[in-house]
Scaffold this motif. Structure first.
Motif, PDB file in Angstrom:
ATOM      1  N   ILE A  75       5.735   3.982   1.003  1.00  0.00           N
ATOM      2  CA  ILE A  75       5.061   2.883   1.707  1.00  0.00           C
ATOM      3  C   ILE A  75       5.149   3.075   3.223  1.00  0.00           C
TER       4      ILE A  75
ATOM      5  N   GLU B  25       5.481  -9.031   1.136  1.00  0.00           N
ATOM      6  CA  GLU B  25       4.855  -7.843   1.736  1.00  0.00           C
ATOM      7  C   GLU B  25       5.898  -6.803   2.136  1.00  0.00           C
TER       8      GLU B  25
ATOM      9  N   SER C  80      14.868  -6.336  -4.496  1.00  0.00           N
ATOM     10  CA  SER C  80      15.597  -7.588  -4.733  1.00  0.00           C
ATOM     11  C   SER C  80      14.744  -8.560  -5.547  1.00  0.00           C
TER      12      SER C  80
ATOM     13  N   VAL D 268      20.974 -12.229   1.992  1.00  0.00           N
ATOM     14  CA  VAL D 268      20.300 -13.513   1.805  1.00  0.00           C
ATOM     15  C   VAL D 268      20.129 -13.804   0.317  1.00  0.00           C
TER      16      VAL D 268
ATOM     17  N   SER E  34      19.754 -11.050   7.234  1.00  0.00           N
ATOM     18  CA  SER E  34      21.148 -11.512   7.045  1.00  0.00           C
ATOM     19  C   SER E  34      21.833 -11.999   8.311  1.00  0.00           C
TER      20      SER E  34
ATOM     21  N   SER F  17      13.813  -5.227   8.190  1.00  0.00           N
ATOM     22  CA  SER F  17      13.499  -3.858   8.623  1.00  0.00           C
ATOM     23  C   SER F  17      12.006  -3.695   8.860  1.00  0.00           C
ATOM     24  N   THR F  18      11.209  -4.386   8.071  1.00  0.00           N
ATOM     25  CA  THR F  18       9.750  -4.330   8.273  1.00  0.00           C
ATOM     26  C   THR F  18       9.384  -4.942   9.619  1.00  0.00           C
TER      27      THR F  18
ATOM     28  N   GLY G  58       9.713  -4.793   2.859  1.00  0.00           N
ATOM     29  CA  GLY G  58       9.557  -3.413   2.406  1.00  0.00           C
ATOM     30  C   GLY G  58      10.228  -3.138   1.065  1.00  0.00           C
ATOM     31  N   GLY G  59      10.631  -1.881   0.908  1.00  0.00           N
ATOM     32  CA  GLY G  59      11.156  -1.411  -0.358  1.00  0.00           C
ATOM     33  C   GLY G  59      12.418  -2.138  -0.820  1.00  0.00           C
ATOM     34  N   GLU G  60      13.300  -2.461   0.102  1.00  0.00           N
ATOM     35  CA  GLU G  60      14.557  -3.145  -0.274  1.00  0.00           C
ATOM     36  C   GLU G  60      14.264  -4.566  -0.754  1.00  0.00           C
ATOM     37  N   ILE G  61      13.407  -5.246  -0.048  1.00  0.00           N
ATOM     38  CA  ILE G  61      13.043  -6.616  -0.441  1.00  0.00           C
ATOM     39  C   ILE G  61      12.329  -6.584  -1.790  1.00  0.00           C
TER      40      ILE G  61
ATOM     41  N   LYS H 138      19.093 -10.706  13.291  1.00  0.00           N
ATOM     42  CA  LYS H 138      18.821  -9.719  14.353  1.00  0.00           C
ATOM     43  C   LYS H 138      17.342  -9.622  14.728  1.00  0.00           C
TER      44      LYS H 138
ATOM     45  N   ALA I 213       0.873  -1.181   0.000  1.00  0.00           N
ATOM     46  CA  ALA I 213       0.000   0.000   0.000  1.00  0.00           C
ATOM     47  C   ALA I 213       0.900   1.217   0.000  1.00  0.00           C
TER      48      ALA I 213
ATOM     49  N   ASP J  64       7.616  -2.464  12.132  1.00  0.00           N
ATOM     50  CA  ASP J  64       6.162  -2.691  12.267  1.00  0.00           C
ATOM     51  C   ASP J  64       5.796  -3.789  13.261  1.00  0.00           C
TER      52      ASP J  64
HETATM   53  N1  LIG Z   1       2.950   0.063   3.070  1.00  0.00           N
HETATM   54  C1  LIG Z   1       3.343  -1.166   2.894  1.00  0.00           C
HETATM   55  O1  LIG Z   1       2.712  -1.930   2.136  1.00  0.00           O
HETATM   56  C2  LIG Z   1       4.577  -1.665   3.608  1.00  0.00           C
HETATM   57  C3  LIG Z   1       4.859  -3.037   3.597  1.00  0.00           C
HETATM   58  C4  LIG Z   1       6.034  -3.473   4.225  1.00  0.00           C
HETATM   59  C5  LIG Z   1       6.890  -2.561   4.832  1.00  0.00           C
HETATM   60  N2  LIG Z   1       6.575  -1.245   4.838  1.00  0.00           N
HETATM   61  C6  LIG Z   1       7.490  -0.270   5.453  1.00  0.00           C
HETATM   62  O2  LIG Z   1       8.758  -0.370   4.796  1.00  0.00           O
HETATM   63  C7  LIG Z   1       9.783  -0.006   5.714  1.00  0.00           C
HETATM   64  C8  LIG Z   1      10.860  -1.075   5.681  1.00  0.00           C
HETATM   65  O3  LIG Z   1      11.328  -1.234   4.359  1.00  0.00           O
HETATM   66  P1  LIG Z   1      12.895  -1.253   4.031  1.00  0.00           P
HETATM   67  O4  LIG Z   1      13.021  -1.090   2.574  1.00  0.00           O
HETATM   68  O5  LIG Z   1      13.579  -0.278   4.931  1.00  0.00           O
HETATM   69  O6  LIG Z   1      13.378  -2.699   4.507  1.00  0.00           O
HETATM   70  P2  LIG Z   1      12.917  -4.209   4.210  1.00  0.00           P
HETATM   71  O7  LIG Z   1      12.770  -4.427   2.756  1.00  0.00           O
HETATM   72  O8  LIG Z   1      11.790  -4.547   5.112  1.00  0.00           O
HETATM   73  O9  LIG Z   1      14.178  -5.024   4.753  1.00  0.00           O
HETATM   74  C9  LIG Z   1      15.416  -4.835   4.102  1.00  0.00           C
HETATM   75  C10 LIG Z   1      16.543  -5.538   4.851  1.00  0.00           C
HETATM   76  O10 LIG Z   1      16.479  -6.956   4.654  1.00  0.00           O
HETATM   77  C11 LIG Z   1      17.775  -7.479   4.744  1.00  0.00           C
HETATM   78  N3  LIG Z   1      18.106  -8.305   3.594  1.00  0.00           N
HETATM   79  C12 LIG Z   1      18.801  -9.467   3.663  1.00  0.00           C
HETATM   80  N4  LIG Z   1      18.937 -10.013   2.466  1.00  0.00           N
HETATM   81  C13 LIG Z   1      18.323  -9.186   1.585  1.00  0.00           C
HETATM   82  C14 LIG Z   1      18.149  -9.221   0.184  1.00  0.00           C
HETATM   83  N5  LIG Z   1      18.585 -10.237  -0.570  1.00  0.00           N
HETATM   84  N6  LIG Z   1      17.509  -8.205  -0.409  1.00  0.00           N
HETATM   85  C15 LIG Z   1      17.026  -7.175   0.306  1.00  0.00           C
HETATM   86  N7  LIG Z   1      17.148  -7.080   1.649  1.00  0.00           N
HETATM   87  C16 LIG Z   1      17.801  -8.081   2.285  1.00  0.00           C
HETATM   88  C17 LIG Z   1      18.742  -6.293   4.827  1.00  0.00           C
HETATM   89  O11 LIG Z   1      19.069  -6.066   6.186  1.00  0.00           O
HETATM   90  P3  LIG Z   1      20.222  -6.946   6.915  1.00  0.00           P
HETATM   91  O12 LIG Z   1      21.382  -6.946   5.940  1.00  0.00           O
HETATM   92  O13 LIG Z   1      20.466  -6.228   8.154  1.00  0.00           O
HETATM   93  O14 LIG Z   1      19.654  -8.292   7.095  1.00  0.00           O
HETATM   94  C18 LIG Z   1      17.891  -5.151   4.322  1.00  0.00           C
HETATM   95  O15 LIG Z   1      18.299  -3.895   4.807  1.00  0.00           O
HETATM   96  C19 LIG Z   1       9.135   0.115   7.068  1.00  0.00           C
HETATM   97  O16 LIG Z   1       8.972   1.484   7.394  1.00  0.00           O
HETATM   98  C20 LIG Z   1       7.779  -0.540   6.899  1.00  0.00           C
HETATM   99  O17 LIG Z   1       6.816   0.065   7.729  1.00  0.00           O
HETATM  100  C21 LIG Z   1       5.430  -0.774   4.245  1.00  0.00           C
END
Ligand SMILES: NC(=O)c1ccc[n+]([C@@H]2O[C@H](COP(=O)([O-])OP(=O)(O)OC[C@H]3O[C@@H](n4cnc5c(N)ncnc54)[C@H](OP(=O)(O)O)[C@@H]3O)[C@@H](O)[C@H]2O)c1
Length: 219
Positions: free
Chosen positions: A15, A148, A156, A128, A78, A48-49, A150-153, A81, A8, A53
């Motif tokens: 997001i 679901e 990927s 990962v 990774s 991070s999600t 977040g943006g980084e996932i 944590k 969303a 959250d």
């Molecule tokens: N509105 C929505 O639909 C929605 C949905 C979900 C989340 N969110 C929001 O999104 C935010 C979090 O998103 P984010 O982009 O910061 O983080 P994220 O995608 O939730 O997590 C990213 C973390 O995952 C780990 N990771 C390990 N292997 C990975 C790989 N192959 N590819 C990508 N990441 C990998 C890394 O941390 P390590 O290296 O430390 O493991 C990376 O920093 C929060 O504020 C949450 O509230 C919103």
């Protein structure tokens, strides 16, 4: 393997807000998401999600009649944590929970996570290895996956060509913020033409002005 990304976002593509607040969906949209969860075998989120959250990732708010079994939760983390008191780990003995870590995760960290009832998959050196994780979970019977965020996932999954479908809810809001997470983060593509190509399949309007867009990935 069938992989759907659901998210969303606000009209300006965020997001979450700068403070990580991600309560963007209306109740109607949450019901839709929970019904979608009920139709998959596993839900993937980034660490991070979980840290921001603390989601449960279960099926609770469906309004339509859906199967009662919760999908497995798969956390991409990774170093391992994930907090032992996070909602997913606290309920890991009841709802299948998989934590995918890399070789960076210490063995004692892994055993603490396993003691909570979760399955740990070690895959990748620094981040990962998603393809390997997907193949491992497929052997466990998890073939239909909902990502679901977040943006980084999301980046990927898109950049590795792993996505079949994107469902995005656009809420009638703007939050701005340079540091606020967008639908897709990561390195990004250098040009629009090299970006991921989508084909719009369906548009659904929800009562409060939300739009739900359904896209298939184009080759
Ligand atoms: N509105 C929505 O639909 C929605 C949905 C979900 C989340 N969110 C929001 O999104 C935010 C979090 O998103 P984010 O982009 O910061 O983080 P994220 O995608 O939730 O997590 C990213 C973390 O995952 C780990 N990771 C390990 N292997 C990975 C790989 N192959 N590819 C990508 N990441 C990998 C890394 O941390 P390590 O290296 O430390 O493991 C990376 O920093 C929060 O504020 C949450 O509230 C919103």
């Amino acid at each position: 393997m069938q992989i759907t990304i659901n998210a969303a976002m606000t009209v300006d593509g965020k997001i979450a807000s700068i403070l990580g607040n991600s309560e963007i969906s209306s109740e109607e949209d949450l019901s839709r998401v929970h019904e979608l969860r009920a139709s998959v075998d596993g839900i993937v989120v980034g660490i991070s999600t979980v840290l921001v959250d603390d989601p449960r990732l279960t099926v609770r708010l469906a309004t339509k009649q859906v199967r009662r079994k919760h999908p497995a939760r798969i956390i991409i983390d990774s170093t391992g944590k994930i907090p032992l008191d996070s909602r997913v780990l606290r309920t890991a003995s009841k709802v299948k929970t998989i934590v995918a870590v890399t070789e960076l995760a210490h063995t004692d960290t892994i055993s603490k996570i396993e003691k909570m009832g979760a399955v740990v998959i070690v895959s990748g050196k620094k981040i990962v290895n998603l393809k390997k994780v997907l193949s491992t979970v497929k052997n466990m019977g998890i073939k239909k996956i909902l990502v679901e965020g977040g943006g980084e996932i999301n980046w990927s999954f898109f950049s590795q060509g792993l996505v079949n479908e994107l469902i995005v809810t656009i809420a009638p809001r703007i939050v701005g913020g340079r540091q606020a997470t967008t639908l897709v983060e990561g390195e990004g593509y250098p040009s629009i033409s090299s970006g991921v190509k989508l084909q719009l399949q369906k548009v659904q309007m929800q009562t409060n002005g939300e739009l739900v867009l359904y896209y298939k990935l184009r080759n």
